[in-house]
Motif scaffolding. Structure first.
Motif, PDB file in Angstrom:
ATOM      1  N   SER A   1       0.841  -1.192   0.000  1.00 33.34           N
ATOM      2  CA  SER A   1       0.000   0.000   0.000  1.00 33.34           C
ATOM      3  C   SER A   1       0.877   1.243   0.000  1.00 33.34           C
ATOM      4  O   SER A   1       1.925   1.266   0.667  1.00 33.34           O
ATOM      5  CB  SER A   1      -0.905   0.027   1.240  1.00 33.34           C
TER       6      SER A   1
ATOM      7  N   PHE B   1      -1.857   5.567   3.153  1.00 31.14           N
ATOM      8  CA  PHE B   1      -3.150   5.046   2.725  1.00 31.14           C
ATOM      9  C   PHE B   1      -3.361   3.689   3.375  1.00 31.14           C
ATOM     10  O   PHE B   1      -2.432   2.878   3.453  1.00 31.14           O
ATOM     11  CB  PHE B   1      -3.203   4.912   1.198  1.00 31.14           C
TER      12      PHE B   1
ATOM     13  N   ASP C   1      -5.985   0.159   4.026  1.00 27.21           N
ATOM     14  CA  ASP C   1      -7.130  -0.658   3.643  1.00 27.21           C
ATOM     15  C   ASP C   1      -8.004  -0.859   4.876  1.00 27.21           C
ATOM     16  O   ASP C   1      -7.495  -1.101   5.971  1.00 27.21           O
ATOM     17  CB  ASP C   1      -6.670  -2.019   3.115  1.00 27.21           C
TER      18      ASP C   1
ATOM     19  N   PRO D   1     -14.377  11.295   1.537  1.00 27.15           N
ATOM     20  CA  PRO D   1     -12.927  11.272   1.696  1.00 27.15           C
ATOM     21  C   PRO D   1     -12.288  12.581   1.242  1.00 27.15           C
ATOM     22  O   PRO D   1     -12.780  13.247   0.324  1.00 27.15           O
ATOM     23  CB  PRO D   1     -12.491  10.105   0.805  1.00 27.15           C
TER      24      PRO D   1
ATOM     25  N   TRP E   1      -8.080  14.286   0.712  1.00 30.80           N
ATOM     26  CA  TRP E   1      -6.713  13.815   0.485  1.00 30.80           C
ATOM     27  C   TRP E   1      -5.724  14.947   0.740  1.00 30.80           C
ATOM     28  O   TRP E   1      -5.957  16.090   0.327  1.00 30.80           O
ATOM     29  CB  TRP E   1      -6.560  13.343  -0.957  1.00 30.80           C
TER      30      TRP E   1
ATOM     31  N   ASN F   1      -1.475  15.682   0.592  1.00 28.74           N
ATOM     32  CA  ASN F   1      -0.147  15.219   0.194  1.00 28.74           C
ATOM     33  C   ASN F   1       0.873  15.699   1.219  1.00 28.74           C
ATOM     34  O   ASN F   1       1.673  16.593   0.963  1.00 28.74           O
ATOM     35  CB  ASN F   1       0.185  15.734  -1.203  1.00 28.74           C
TER      36      ASN F   1
ATOM     37  N   PRO G   1       3.208  11.226   5.931  1.00 31.31           N
ATOM     38  CA  PRO G   1       2.388  10.409   6.836  1.00 31.31           C
ATOM     39  C   PRO G   1       3.157  10.036   8.091  1.00 31.31           C
ATOM     40  O   PRO G   1       4.386  10.082   8.132  1.00 31.31           O
ATOM     41  CB  PRO G   1       2.066   9.171   5.995  1.00 31.31           C
TER      42      PRO G   1
ATOM     43  N   PHE H   1      -2.818  10.278   8.183  1.00 24.90           N
ATOM     44  CA  PHE H   1      -2.996   9.618   6.895  1.00 24.90           C
ATOM     45  C   PHE H   1      -3.142  10.639   5.773  1.00 24.90           C
ATOM     46  O   PHE H   1      -3.456  11.805   6.003  1.00 24.90           O
ATOM     47  CB  PHE H   1      -4.239   8.715   6.940  1.00 24.90           C
ATOM     48  N   ARG H   2      -2.921  10.178   4.561  1.00 26.17           N
ATOM     49  CA  ARG H   2      -3.077  11.039   3.396  1.00 26.17           C
ATOM     50  C   ARG H   2      -4.497  11.005   2.837  1.00 26.17           C
ATOM     51  O   ARG H   2      -4.850  11.815   1.997  1.00 26.17           O
ATOM     52  CB  ARG H   2      -2.080  10.615   2.310  1.00 26.17           C
ATOM     53  N   GLU H   3      -5.282  10.052   3.277  1.00 23.69           N
ATOM     54  CA  GLU H   3      -6.689   9.970   2.898  1.00 23.69           C
ATOM     55  C   GLU H   3      -7.512   9.649   4.142  1.00 23.69           C
ATOM     56  O   GLU H   3      -7.174   8.732   4.886  1.00 23.69           O
ATOM     57  CB  GLU H   3      -6.904   8.880   1.845  1.00 23.69           C
TER      58      GLU H   3
END
Length: 489
Positions: free
Chosen positions: A11, A15, A17, A113, A115, A117, A120, A125-127
């Motif tokens: 991943s 980001f 899961d 969501p 996002w 940049n 991290p 988190f970035r998302e």
């Protein structure tokens, strides 16, 4: 012949899961909060994931290639687009684009969501998923008060019990009035003062006093340059931050002694007084909303009242160690944001919270909304030639509103039961030749099995007794499954 080059399954950094437990918790939060927002008369709005980069302009460090801070790409017409970094900037663009046809004030909520940049790190988190509510087109302090009241009610609906979170309220105009009274005119010095105040919780008054003055040497030997205020100005700032003790009216009286006399400070006090009266009318007491002068929000577009929601629950990490979650949401008034498009001031106020962060905070506080995420009832597949019969059973359960699936692997009975257990299935339905011939089904209560297995002392007796297993008429299957589900509801 050389081996094919295979990509590594990995991943991207920042980001994650997410499986059922996280997703179910977030959906339950959003469902509960959306119901509160709609009761207040706010309508849902969904904007696209991408915005033109110039719509996010002042937040981007590089206008030629805006790919720091946001994820950006250049379209085939050479215009730069960026994934939204929050839900407020898209709202400002939408309001400016549709202002003539919108009901005013325009009241909307949104979730989805976003996002960023950024580098991290743990918990960064970035998302991630945000949920916002905003009123665009009302300059009344009562609009801010309603957002605060709605935020408090929404957080409670999301799973936070009464008294476990508090909305802390301040006003940018008070801060500006304080700066004027302290003789601070330089923008860089103003920023240094605000950054010092923002560290009050971590460093305490003594540490902030040093940062307001010449600077502070920390335990590692690193020196942080201070704001350069003289002793009298520094004490005035500290008196301002210490005024938030007691009820809202008492705090306002103390603040008037510190910042009263400046035009901007007096305007900020008047706004907070109106917010206090409205909150009282809305039934929001000091257990849910207080005036706290030490609150400093970092986003530069706030122009008046600012507020943040602080979690008061005792929380622990995975090792049982106490942790402090602090803020789980915040917002304020941003009267200048829509003006970037229209050239005309458009008053707006709103509140935003991180859905994933709130779910994590609830979990750390022992209030996991998805602690018992259930899998489907699993229909065991004994005989490949009988698959149509198994699907008919699953169809009966689904038709009755019970999630169900037929095992579609190639493993035997033992592996299938293990599969059902890993899915946290409440029950397994077993239909062999005997059951088919007799018009019966065998149901294994997996919930009861998990509960009793922790008390097993004799494995042989356990296998012989087969606890939680029953053979019943096929016509009674749905009722029996519902009984199992209701027992663990």
């Amino acid at each position: 012949m050389s081996e094919p080059v295979r990509p590594e399954a990995r991943s991207p950094r920042g980001f994650v899961d997410r499986r059922a437990r996280d997703l179910v918790a977030e959906r339950r939060i959003l469902t509960a909060v959306s119901a509160v927002y709609e009761r207040y008369g706010f309508e849902p709005l969904e904007t696209g994931a991408f915005e033109y980069a110039d719509a996010l302009g002042k937040f981007l460090p590089d206008a030629d290639r805006p790919n720091e801070g946001v994820f950006a790409l250049q379209d085939d017409d050479e215009q730069w687009m960026a994934l939204r970094y929050d839900l407020t900037a898209p709202l400002a663009r939408f309001a400016a684009q549709n202002w003539e046809t919108l009901p005013k004030p325009f009241r909307r909520y949104a979730f989805g969501p976003v996002w960023r940049n950024e580098k991290p790190g743990p918990g960064r988190f970035r998302e991630f998923v945000q949920c916002d509510a905003d009123t665009v087109g009302s300059a009344r302090p009562e609009a801010d008060a309603e957002i605060i009241a709605m935020a408090a009610e929404g957080l409670q609906a999301a799973g936070l019990p009464a008294g476990s979170a508090v909305l802390k309220i301040n006003n940018r105009k008070l801060l500006n009035g304080l700066m004027a009274a302290a003789g601070v005119a330089d923008d860089a010095q103003k920023l240094a003062v605000l950054r010092a105040v923002d560290k009050l919780d971590r460093l305490g008054p003594d540490g902030v006093r040093l940062l307001l003055g010449e600077g502070r040497l920390d335990e590692s030997g690193a020196f942080t340059k201070g704001a350069g205020l003289n002793a009298a100005a520094a004490e005035r700032v500290l008196a301002f931050t210490a005024a938030g003790v007691g009820g809202r009216s008492e705090t306002l009286t103390k603040l008037a002694d510190v910042v009263g006399g400046s035009a901007e400070g007096d305007a900020g006090l008047a706004e907070l007084e109106a917010i206090d009266r409205a909150l009282t009318g809305l039934g929001v007491g000091v257990d849910r909303a207080v005036i706290e002068p030490s609150v400093v929000r970092g986003l530069e577009y706030y122009t008046g009242p600012v507020f943040e929601a602080e979690l008061l629950l005792q929380t622990t990490d995975e090792k049982g160690q106490p942790i402090r979650f602090g803020s789980v949401g915040g917002g304020g008034r941003y009267d200048d944001l829509v003006a970037r498009f229209t050239g005309q001031p458009v008053p707006a106020t709103g509140f935003s919270f991180g859905v994933s962060r709130l779910a994590s905070a609830l979990r750390a506080a022992g209030r996991d909304l998805a602690a018992e995420v259930r899998g489907p009832v699993v229909v065991i597949a004994f005989d490949q030639s009988r698959m149509a019969d198994y699907f008919q059973v699953a169809g009966e359960l689904r038709g009755a509103g019970v999630p169900a699936e037929v095992y579609l692997g190639a493993s035997g009975m033992k592996a299938q039961m293990k599969y059902a257990d890993r899915r946290l299935s409440p029950a397994a339905v077993i239909i062999g030749e005997d059951e088919l011939a007799a018009g019966t089904v065998t149901i294994k209560d997996l919930d009861l099995g998990r509960e009793l297995s922790s008390k097993v002392t004799d494995n042989a007796a356990w296998r012989e007794q087969r606890p939680g297993q029953q053979t019943i008429a096929r016509t009674e299957m749905v009722a029996a499954i519902r009984k199992i589900l209701d027992a663990r509801a």
